[in-house]
Scaffold this active site. Structure first.
Site, PDB file in Angstrom:
ATOM      1  N   CYS A  31       0.874  -1.182   0.000  1.00  5.37           N
ATOM      2  CA  CYS A  31       0.000   0.000   0.000  1.00  5.37           C
ATOM      3  C   CYS A  31       0.908   1.228   0.000  1.00  5.37           C
ATOM      4  O   CYS A  31       2.093   1.135  -0.343  1.00  5.37           O
ATOM      5  CB  CYS A  31      -0.996  -0.024   1.160  1.00  5.37           C
ATOM      6  SG  CYS A  31      -0.254   0.002   2.805  1.00  5.37           S
TER       7      CYS A  31
ATOM      8  N   ASN B  67       2.262   1.386   4.310  1.00  4.45           N
ATOM      9  CA  ASN B  67       2.574   0.131   5.006  1.00  4.45           C
ATOM     10  C   ASN B  67       2.316   0.228   6.514  1.00  4.45           C
ATOM     11  O   ASN B  67       2.996  -0.413   7.318  1.00  4.45           O
ATOM     12  CB  ASN B  67       4.017  -0.330   4.728  1.00  4.45           C
ATOM     13  CG  ASN B  67       4.316  -1.757   5.195  1.00  4.45           C
ATOM     14  OD1 ASN B  67       5.400  -2.057   5.663  1.00  4.45           O
ATOM     15  ND2 ASN B  67       3.368  -2.633   5.095  1.00  4.45           N
TER      16      ASN B  67
ATOM     17  N   ASP C 144      -8.039   4.431   0.951  1.00  3.53           N
ATOM     18  CA  ASP C 144      -7.053   4.572   2.012  1.00  3.53           C
ATOM     19  C   ASP C 144      -7.708   5.073   3.302  1.00  3.53           C
ATOM     20  O   ASP C 144      -8.177   6.210   3.370  1.00  3.53           O
ATOM     21  CB  ASP C 144      -5.978   5.566   1.550  1.00  3.53           C
ATOM     22  CG  ASP C 144      -4.731   5.468   2.400  1.00  3.53           C
ATOM     23  OD1 ASP C 144      -4.842   5.019   3.558  1.00  3.53           O
ATOM     24  OD2 ASP C 144      -3.662   5.831   1.898  1.00  3.53           O
TER      25      ASP C 144
ATOM     26  N   CYS D 135      -1.351   0.747   7.397  1.00  2.08           N
ATOM     27  CA  CYS D 135      -2.793   0.468   7.527  1.00  2.08           C
ATOM     28  C   CYS D 135      -3.202  -0.767   6.721  1.00  2.08           C
ATOM     29  O   CYS D 135      -3.336  -1.859   7.267  1.00  2.08           O
ATOM     30  CB  CYS D 135      -3.636   1.672   7.088  1.00  2.08           C
ATOM     31  SG  CYS D 135      -3.353   3.170   8.053  1.00  2.08           S
ATOM     32  N   ARG D 136      -3.398  -0.613   5.395  1.00  3.17           N
ATOM     33  CA  ARG D 136      -4.032  -1.681   4.608  1.00  3.17           C
ATOM     34  C   ARG D 136      -3.136  -2.891   4.391  1.00  3.17           C
ATOM     35  O   ARG D 136      -3.577  -4.030   4.585  1.00  3.17           O
ATOM     36  CB  ARG D 136      -4.504  -1.141   3.252  1.00  3.17           C
ATOM     37  CG  ARG D 136      -5.623  -0.127   3.374  1.00  3.17           C
ATOM     38  CD  ARG D 136      -5.772   0.677   2.108  1.00  3.17           C
ATOM     39  NE  ARG D 136      -4.591   1.513   1.880  1.00  3.17           N
ATOM     40  CZ  ARG D 136      -4.389   2.241   0.798  1.00  3.17           C
ATOM     41  NH1 ARG D 136      -5.290   2.235  -0.167  1.00  3.17           N
ATOM     42  NH2 ARG D 136      -3.305   2.971   0.684  1.00  3.17           N
ATOM     43  N   SER D 137      -1.886  -2.681   3.952  1.00  4.31           N
ATOM     44  CA  SER D 137      -1.073  -3.868   3.628  1.00  4.31           C
ATOM     45  C   SER D 137      -0.683  -4.665   4.871  1.00  4.31           C
ATOM     46  O   SER D 137      -0.632  -5.903   4.799  1.00  4.31           O
ATOM     47  CB  SER D 137       0.135  -3.513   2.753  1.00  4.31           C
ATOM     48  OG  SER D 137       1.027  -2.650   3.406  1.00  4.31           O
TER      49      SER D 137
HETATM   50  P1  4NP Z   1      -1.733   2.866   4.109  1.00  4.63           P
HETATM   51  O1  4NP Z   1      -2.242   4.274   4.678  1.00  4.63           O
HETATM   52  O2  4NP Z   1      -1.200   3.136   2.723  1.00  4.63           O
HETATM   53  O3  4NP Z   1      -2.967   1.994   4.060  1.00  4.63           O
HETATM   54  O4  4NP Z   1      -0.690   2.371   5.071  1.00  4.63           O
HETATM   55  C1  4NP Z   1      -1.423   5.411   4.782  1.00  4.63           C
HETATM   56  C2  4NP Z   1      -0.732   5.648   5.943  1.00  4.63           C
HETATM   57  C3  4NP Z   1       0.031   6.793   6.076  1.00  4.63           C
HETATM   58  C4  4NP Z   1       0.069   7.706   5.038  1.00  4.63           C
HETATM   59  C5  4NP Z   1      -0.614   7.476   3.880  1.00  4.63           C
HETATM   60  C6  4NP Z   1      -1.362   6.322   3.747  1.00  4.63           C
HETATM   61  N1  4NP Z   1       0.823   8.907   5.181  1.00  4.63           N
HETATM   62  O5  4NP Z   1       0.794   9.737   4.264  1.00  4.63           O
HETATM   63  O6  4NP Z   1       1.468   9.101   6.215  1.00  4.63           O
END
Ligand code: 4NP
Length: 151
Positions: free
Chosen positions: A8, A11, A121, A13-15
């Site tokens: 994702c 890394n 997201d 939240c989703r993955s």
């Molecule tokens: P993820 O979510 O891609 O599902 O892990 C996010 C977590 C943090 C950020 C973006 C997406 N960030 O910009 O910090």
């Protein structure tokens, strides 16, 4: 052994949810030894699983202790059999980091289901319930397809 890398953006939240859900599903089916499962992000956040995602895992009795985010690197393409993104923008970033996909290893998680599409997201939507449901649905569909590959 089938090697799977979930990807994702951050890394956190989703993955990681996908990583630990699939590990849990595989373990419950006695298939843990058949898979090597990791997760990575296309950007570098460098931290533990984000607390709302960790809480969703914990609600389902799934731990994620010790997981720290890491960035996707070009060498991951050779190391893994499947590199599975959560949304189209992940796939674009994955291609930028990994280059061409001659072996057809890049996929979207919900493409394994009968309702393909993006997993939005939750970092931006704050909707961790929807993200959880979609990630879990994708992991179940993925596992059932992988099981047919094992036999
Ligand atoms: P993820 O979510 O891609 O599902 O892990 C996010 C977590 C943090 C950020 C973006 C997406 N960030 O910009 O910090």
């Amino acid at each position: 052994m089938i090697k799977i890398l979930f990807v994702c953006l951050g890394n956190i939240c989703r993955s990681p949810m996908a990583e630990f859900i699939l590990k849990d599903l595989a373990k419950k089916e006695g298939l843990a030894g058949q898979f090597h499962i990791e997760s990575a992000g296309t950007s570098y956040e460098g931290g533990p699983v984000y607390p709302p995602a960790r809480r969703k895992l914990a609600e389902h009795g799934i731990g994620c202790d010790g997981k720290r985010s890491r960035q996707l690197i070009r060498a991951d393409y050779e190391k893994f059999d499947l590199l599975i993104g959560m949304e189209q923008s992940n796939l674009r970033s994955m291609r930028r980091i990994l280059g061409d996909d001659p072996a057809g290893k890049l996929h979207l998680l919900l493409d394994y289901t009968d309702q393909p599409g993006d997993i939005d997201d939750p970092w931006y939507t704050n909707d961790f319930d929807t993200a959880w449901r979609e990630v879990e649905r994708g992991c179940r569909a993925l596992l059932s397809q992988l099981k047919s590959r094992l036999s």
